[in-house]
Design a protein around this motif. Structure first.
Motif, PDB file in Angstrom:
ATOM      1  N   THR A   7       0.987  -1.250  -0.125  1.00  0.00           N
ATOM      2  CA  THR A   7       0.022   0.062  -0.032  1.00  0.00           C
ATOM      3  C   THR A   7       0.856   1.163  -0.031  1.00  0.00           C
ATOM      4  O   THR A   7       2.025   1.249   0.396  1.00  0.00           O
ATOM      5  N   ILE A   8       0.524   2.360  -0.372  1.00  0.00           N
ATOM      6  CA  ILE A   8       0.810   3.733  -0.486  1.00  0.00           C
ATOM      7  C   ILE A   8      -0.242   4.724  -0.448  1.00  0.00           C
ATOM      8  O   ILE A   8      -1.103   4.464  -0.949  1.00  0.00           O
ATOM      9  N   GLU A   9      -0.018   5.545   0.325  1.00  0.00           N
ATOM     10  CA  GLU A   9      -0.980   6.675   0.613  1.00  0.00           C
ATOM     11  C   GLU A   9      -0.331   7.915   0.946  1.00  0.00           C
ATOM     12  O   GLU A   9       0.843   8.132   1.507  1.00  0.00           O
ATOM     13  N   GLU A  10      -0.968   9.106   0.544  1.00  0.00           N
ATOM     14  CA  GLU A  10      -0.483  10.423   0.632  1.00  0.00           C
ATOM     15  C   GLU A  10      -0.985  11.117   2.079  1.00  0.00           C
ATOM     16  O   GLU A  10      -2.031  10.827   2.287  1.00  0.00           O
ATOM     17  N   ILE A  11       0.018  11.112   3.034  1.00  0.00           N
ATOM     18  CA  ILE A  11      -0.253  11.653   4.241  1.00  0.00           C
ATOM     19  C   ILE A  11       0.238  12.963   4.485  1.00  0.00           C
ATOM     20  O   ILE A  11       1.558  13.098   4.570  1.00  0.00           O
ATOM     21  N   ASP A  12      -0.329  14.242   4.661  1.00  0.00           N
ATOM     22  CA  ASP A  12       0.201  15.521   4.890  1.00  0.00           C
ATOM     23  C   ASP A  12       1.468  15.619   3.768  1.00  0.00           C
ATOM     24  O   ASP A  12       2.269  16.096   4.296  1.00  0.00           O
ATOM     25  N   GLY A  13       0.841  15.473   2.548  1.00  0.00           N
ATOM     26  CA  GLY A  13       1.988  15.703   1.388  1.00  0.00           C
ATOM     27  C   GLY A  13       3.250  14.850   1.340  1.00  0.00           C
ATOM     28  O   GLY A  13       4.182  14.956   0.577  1.00  0.00           O
ATOM     29  N   ARG A  14       3.118  13.627   2.087  1.00  0.00           N
ATOM     30  CA  ARG A  14       4.246  12.750   2.026  1.00  0.00           C
ATOM     31  C   ARG A  14       3.640  11.435   1.582  1.00  0.00           C
ATOM     32  O   ARG A  14       2.592  11.099   2.072  1.00  0.00           O
ATOM     33  N   TRP A  15       4.390  10.729   0.603  1.00  0.00           N
ATOM     34  CA  TRP A  15       3.925   9.324   0.417  1.00  0.00           C
ATOM     35  C   TRP A  15       4.368   8.224   1.252  1.00  0.00           C
ATOM     36  O   TRP A  15       5.726   8.316   1.398  1.00  0.00           O
ATOM     37  N   ILE A  16       3.541   7.591   2.019  1.00  0.00           N
ATOM     38  CA  ILE A  16       3.896   6.351   2.808  1.00  0.00           C
ATOM     39  C   ILE A  16       3.535   5.175   2.219  1.00  0.00           C
ATOM     40  O   ILE A  16       2.409   4.885   2.103  1.00  0.00           O
ATOM     41  N   ALA A  17       4.827   4.208   2.245  1.00  0.00           N
ATOM     42  CA  ALA A  17       4.452   2.831   2.044  1.00  0.00           C
ATOM     43  C   ALA A  17       4.240   1.982   3.134  1.00  0.00           C
ATOM     44  O   ALA A  17       5.295   2.065   3.888  1.00  0.00           O
ATOM     45  N   ASP A  18       3.163   1.439   3.363  1.00  0.00           N
ATOM     46  CA  ASP A  18       3.125   0.607   4.725  1.00  0.00           C
ATOM     47  C   ASP A  18       3.114  -0.893   4.202  1.00  0.00           C
ATOM     48  O   ASP A  18       2.897  -1.085   3.092  1.00  0.00           O
ATOM     49  N   SER A  19       3.211  -1.765   5.219  1.00  0.00           N
ATOM     50  CA  SER A  19       3.295  -3.193   5.068  1.00  0.00           C
ATOM     51  C   SER A  19       4.558  -3.434   3.959  1.00  0.00           C
ATOM     52  O   SER A  19       4.319  -4.540   3.422  1.00  0.00           O
ATOM     53  N   SER A  20       5.419  -2.673   3.756  1.00  0.00           N
ATOM     54  CA  SER A  20       6.556  -3.057   3.143  1.00  0.00           C
ATOM     55  C   SER A  20       7.730  -4.025   3.751  1.00  0.00           C
ATOM     56  O   SER A  20       7.665  -3.992   4.893  1.00  0.00           O
TER      57      SER A  20
END
Length: 136
Positions: A42-55
């Motif tokens: 997964t990847i999502e934009e949080i506060d203008g930052r792209w965060i990949a989770d479950s990597s």
């Protein structure tokens, strides 16, 4: 090369789509999980930052260069440790198709086995990108 050496390896794939088509798909961060499994599911934009989770690396931040007309897809991955890894990537026109070149840089202290595993992961990611883009 032993684990104390540094260096780079260029990993490439040829894609039967124009460089513009490949770039448009690969430059969209929301498409990253579909082809770059090395960064997780997964990847999502949080506060203008792209965060990949479950990597496999844990929760990481991915920062992309601004979209451009040069085919540059460079991105920095900031690991949970705070270390940032720069990943140079280019989409290059090749006749009526294109070539994507990922420069894998060997981080200090990386064993030969780990570097080979990283190279295999990148090659598999680029092959998935090829399959996805050619299928459209």
């Amino acid at each position: 090369m032993n684990s104390s050496d540094t260096g780079s390896r260029h990993i490439d794939v040829r894609i039967r789509r124009t460089a513009d088509q490949v770039y448009a798909y690969a430059a969209d961060p929301l498409n990253l999980p579909s082809w770059a499994h090395g960064l997780g599911g997964t990847i999502e934009e949080i506060d203008g930052r792209w965060i990949a989770d479950s990597s496999p690396l844990g929760r990481v931040e991915v920062r992309f260069v601004p979209r451009n007309d040069l085919g540059v897809l460079d991105h920095d991955v900031t690991l949970p440790s705070g270390e940032t890894v720069h990943n140079p990537v280019r989409v290059i026109a090749d006749g009526d198709g294109s070539e994507v070149v990922f420069t894998l840089r060997r981080r200090p202290g990386t064993s030969d086995a780990d570097f080979e595993r990283d190279a295999d992961t990148v090659a598999a990611d680029l092959d998935r990108l090829r399959t996805l883009v050619e299928g459209t």
